[in-house]
Design a protein around this motif. Structure first.
Motif, PDB file in Angstrom:
ATOM      1  N   ILE A 132       0.880  -0.980   0.024  1.00 30.60           N
ATOM      2  CA  ILE A 132       0.012   0.029   0.057  1.00 30.60           C
ATOM      3  C   ILE A 132       1.038   1.103  -0.095  1.00 30.60           C
ATOM      4  N   PRO A 133       0.841   2.046  -1.004  1.00 31.58           N
ATOM      5  CA  PRO A 133       1.799   3.161  -1.308  1.00 31.58           C
ATOM      6  C   PRO A 133       1.976   4.231  -0.127  1.00 31.58           C
ATOM      7  N   VAL A 134       0.809   4.450   0.368  1.00 29.51           N
ATOM      8  CA  VAL A 134       0.752   5.685   1.398  1.00 29.51           C
ATOM      9  C   VAL A 134       1.291   5.109   2.898  1.00 29.51           C
ATOM     10  N   LEU A 135       1.549   3.851   2.946  1.00 31.27           N
ATOM     11  CA  LEU A 135       2.075   3.259   4.312  1.00 31.27           C
ATOM     12  C   LEU A 135       3.635   2.874   4.334  1.00 31.27           C
ATOM     13  N   THR A 136       4.083   3.046   5.386  1.00 28.65           N
ATOM     14  CA  THR A 136       5.708   2.873   5.440  1.00 28.65           C
ATOM     15  C   THR A 136       5.702   1.160   5.287  1.00 28.65           C
TER      16      THR A 136
ATOM     17  N   GLU B 268       4.215  -0.307   8.515  1.00 33.25           N
ATOM     18  CA  GLU B 268       2.678   0.018   8.749  1.00 33.25           C
ATOM     19  C   GLU B 268       2.274  -1.082   7.490  1.00 33.25           C
TER      20      GLU B 268
ATOM     21  N   ARG C 248       8.701   4.443   2.689  1.00 28.23           N
ATOM     22  CA  ARG C 248       7.705   4.038   1.880  1.00 28.23           C
ATOM     23  C   ARG C 248       7.844   3.291   0.881  1.00 28.23           C
TER      24      ARG C 248
ATOM     25  N   LEU D  14      -4.470   2.941  12.101  1.00 29.16           N
ATOM     26  CA  LEU D  14      -3.665   2.626  10.710  1.00 29.16           C
ATOM     27  C   LEU D  14      -5.089   2.917   9.700  1.00 29.16           C
TER      28      LEU D  14
ATOM     29  N   LYS E 223      -5.392   6.287   9.332  1.00 27.29           N
ATOM     30  CA  LYS E 223      -4.256   6.973   8.407  1.00 27.29           C
ATOM     31  C   LYS E 223      -4.285   6.647   6.764  1.00 27.29           C
ATOM     32  N   VAL E 224      -4.722   5.262   6.663  1.00 25.14           N
ATOM     33  CA  VAL E 224      -4.855   5.116   5.283  1.00 25.14           C
ATOM     34  C   VAL E 224      -5.878   6.090   4.570  1.00 25.14           C
TER      35      VAL E 224
ATOM     36  N   LEU F 244      -4.616   9.436   4.352  1.00 24.96           N
ATOM     37  CA  LEU F 244      -3.471   9.721   3.192  1.00 24.96           C
ATOM     38  C   LEU F 244      -4.088   9.237   1.891  1.00 24.96           C
ATOM     39  N   ASN F 245      -5.084   8.682   1.766  1.00 21.65           N
ATOM     40  CA  ASN F 245      -5.453   8.427   0.405  1.00 21.65           C
ATOM     41  C   ASN F 245      -6.345   9.475   0.041  1.00 21.65           C
TER      42      ASN F 245
ATOM     43  N   ARG G 182      -3.483  11.338  -1.377  1.00 21.48           N
ATOM     44  CA  ARG G 182      -2.858  10.838  -2.466  1.00 21.48           C
ATOM     45  C   ARG G 182      -3.257  11.447  -3.680  1.00 21.48           C
TER      46      ARG G 182
ATOM     47  N   GLU H 163      -5.611  -2.338  -5.053  1.00 22.13           N
ATOM     48  CA  GLU H 163      -5.023  -2.030  -3.673  1.00 22.13           C
ATOM     49  C   GLU H 163      -6.273  -2.729  -2.821  1.00 22.13           C
TER      50      GLU H 163
ATOM     51  N   THR I  17      -5.859  -6.057  -2.739  1.00 22.01           N
ATOM     52  CA  THR I  17      -4.654  -6.644  -1.938  1.00 22.01           C
ATOM     53  C   THR I  17      -5.408  -6.754  -0.642  1.00 22.01           C
TER      54      THR I  17
END
Lengths: 244, 409
Positions: free
Chosen positions: A96-100, A103, A137, B3, B6-7, B10-11, B14, B303, B306
């Motif tokens: 998942i690109p937004v997470l480290t 994470e 990331r 988390l 946060k996702v 951040l999305n 993005r 995603e 996933t």
């Protein structure tokens, strides 16, 4: 028996034509095995892995993983089952690109509200040798590092089995060797069961057992020479110990 | 859990441009509702205060039975002028009224020698009416003064119908309490407008003694009470009703709310219009958000696949996407409130003029009130519409078979 497939078949519609992706596959797998699934493109390798990982369902036959008939599970229960019992490594890493990195590895644990997700994720990253890249990331990581994060994410839930669909296909040969060495190490040291689909002879050479699928049929199932040699060695030494 | 938050957050960052489009839709919707709602409220307020301060006052007090029978026989339901001082004292003590003004209403004919026009006349206490009728504007001439016994104010429409100038004398005819015809001379002291054309076409205001002389009575039709604030009306009505009963004064009263039937009709009409516009704005905003969320979700199909492959349930996927909408809704609604308040203040500050509404005689500046209740409703609506609009994209995303989602490119 960790995994048991009995007469598993799967068909796909491609336009008006139905294609047999898997035909009467019967296969069993012990805990701790390292199985390579060989076969040309379109032979049914990915379909087999999808069914084994409960991502897809077969049309007929039985699929049991850890004693659970996953063919009978509904969508919600299959998701929960995947989270607890299956680890998946993708060819394109699918981070998942937004997470480290940390994470990303924590994510499957947070899906079921595991409290010590962070410490377990740190340990998993340490196991794959990425303890120094936890805060980075995906875009800041190399291909090999991303796949290691993906492996850490797959093993962090302590699954019964890890399925990897051509995990080295997008990597150069040197990085592929490193990744395969890591998988071999996890298999040997932690006893994690791996099923890997591949075209790569190098990958199959490292597996303990290799099956070949052609046009949806299981055409060969054999133990690797080195594994057989190791097994003979282990059997001999056990016999000697008994005699002594 | 954190988390997941946060996702979601951040999305949003993005794909900044897409999020901005969604935010713009929410901000546009919220701003529109705040500005239009505030404008409608200012209209309600303006109309209410105009009616109160030109015609109705906050409370009107009559002799008992006036409202039921007074139209047929008004002369039988008048307040005796002997009681005026006592009643005024009670009202002022109990309500802290700014003004208690006596009025004597009558109908009659006004003649300039060539024509006679039907009028609605009011005899007023000129000094007390200055404050009570502050929304009556003098177009020409001067105020009424008690010492100018024959002075009169004519409504603008009435004045224009006559062949007369300010300062001219006219003849006023009306029936006395006994039914006889009586006439007095009046002098035009000024021309006024109440803002309501229908009233301006018939209005005549004279000093109370002249009206009493004309009708041959010393009594009054009503006492009009002006309070400090309109919001004090209900309390004052309750208090006065109780006191009138206790002291057996033979009086009844009505608040402006009971008397302002035109106001209620306008409020009802505009509430309907506002509701309709609100629905249209919300539908536009909902379609815009739904469209952008659908595109955002489709772009992230792999995603989502996933997450499902890692064991995320369809419900968790729906939750993740709705959480993004919650953030967008909160951010958009808060910004919408900010923009809405700024727009309301800006428009009010600019003092743009609106054309006069039907039945009115005056243009008026646009005022947009910042109403707390509207701000709260707008925030809740903005938030909810963001959430509801994302349900379809979220459910659609959660229903894509995992294998197909993972193959999505």
């Amino acid at each position: 028996m960790l995994v048991e497939l009995i007469n598993v078949s799967k068909r796909y519609a491609m336009g008006d034509v139905w294609v047999d992706a898997l035909k009467d596959i019967t296969l069993s797998l012990e805990k701790g095995e390292f199985l390579a699934v060989k076969g040309p493109s379109g032979s049914g390798k990915s379909t087999l892995l999808n069914i084994l990982s409960a991502l897809d369902q077969c049309d007929s036959g039985t699929v049991q993983v850890g004693g659970v008939n996953i063919g009978n599970l509904g969508e919600h229960k299959r998701s929960k089952f995947r989270n607890r019992h299956i680890g998946i490594v993708f060819q394109s890493f699918n981070l998942i690109p937004v997470l480290t990195a940390l994470e990303n590895v924590m994510y499957p644990l947070t899906l079921r509200g595991v409290k010590d997700a962070k410490s377990r994720a740190l340990q998993a990253l340490k196991d794959v040798g990425l303890e120094k890249q936890t805060g980075q990331r995906p875009t800041q990581l190399s291909g090999g590092q991303m796949q290691r994060v993906a492996i850490a994410r797959a093993i962090v839930t302590r699954p019964d089995i890890v399925l990897a669909d051509e995990p080295t296909a997008n990597l150069d040969s040197k990085t592929s060797e490193t990744i395969m060495a890591l998988i071999q190490k996890l298999n040997k040291e932690q006893g994690i069961t791996f099923v890997i689909s591949t075209h790569d002879d190098y990958v199959t050479s490292l597996a303990s057992r290799v099956i070949t699928i052609l046009d949806g049929e299981l055409v060969s199932d054999s133990l690797n020479d080195h594994f057989q040699a190791n097994r003979h060695e282990r059997a001999n030494s056990a016999r000697l110990e008994t005699e002594v | 859990m954190i988390l997941g938050w946060k996702v979601a957050l951040l999305n949003i960052l993005r794909n900044g441009r897409r999020s901005l489009i969604t935010l713009a839709a929410v901000i546009f919707g919220c701003t529109s509702l705040i500005v239009f709602g505030g404008f409608v409220q200012s209209m309600y307020d303006g109309m209410r205060e105009s009616m109160i301060r030109s015609q109705l006052g906050h409370i009107q007090i009559y002799a008992e039975g006036y409202n039921q029978y007074g139209k047929a026989e008004p002369e039988k339901y008048l307040i005796s002028s002997d009681k005026l001082e006592q009643i005024t004292q009670v009202i002022e003590e109990q309500t802290q009224a700014l003004v208690v003004a006596p009025r004597l209403n009558f109908n009659g004919l006004l003649s300039d020698g060539k024509q006679s026009i039907a009028i609605t006349g009011i005899g007023v206490d000129a000094e007390r009416e200055v404050l009570l009728s502050s929304a009556i504007h003098i177009v020409e001439g001067e105020d009424l003064f008690p010492e100018d016994v024959a002075a009169a104010h004519l409504g603008e429409g009435l004045f224009n119908s006559l062949d007369a100038q300010v300062g001219d004398y006219l003849t006023l005819l009306a029936s006395t309490q006994d039914g006889a015809i009586n006439a007095v001379d009046i002098q035009i002291a000024g021309v006024v407008t109440t803002g309501v054309k229908e009233l301006d076409d018939r209005l005549l205001r004279v000093n109370l003694p002249l009206a009493q002389e004309l009708l041959y009575t010393s009594d009054l039709t009503r006492l009009v009470v002006l309070l400090e604030e309109t919001e004090m009306t209900d309390t004052a009505v309750g208090t006065l009703r109780k006191v009138f009963q206790e002291q057996d004064l033979g009086l009844e009263l009505r608040s402006w709310w009971d008397l302002a039937s035109y106001y209620h009709q306008v409020v009802g009409l505009f509430n309907g219009v506002f509701g309709f516009i609100t629905v249209i704005v919300l539908v536009i905003v909902a379609l815009s958000i739904s469209n952008t969320m659908l595109m955002a979700v489709m772009e992230r199909t792999r995603e989502i696949g996933t997450i499902r492959a890692m064991g995320g349930t369809p419900t968790q996927v729906v939750g993740l996407i709705l959480l993004e909408s919650v953030f967008l809704g909160i951010i958009g609604s808060l910004l919408g409130l900010l923009f809405g308040v700024l727009a309301a203040k800006g428009i009010t500050y600019a003092e743009w003029m609106m054309p006069r509404p039907p039945g009115s005689t005056q243009d008026y500046p646009i005022r947009v009130f910042v109403v707390t209740e509207i701000l709260i409703k707008t925030f809740v609506l903005g938030f909810l519409i963001s959430l509801i609009s994302s349900v379809y994209p979220a459910v659609k995303a959660s229903r894509i078979p995992v294998v197909n989602a993972l193959r999505f490119t």
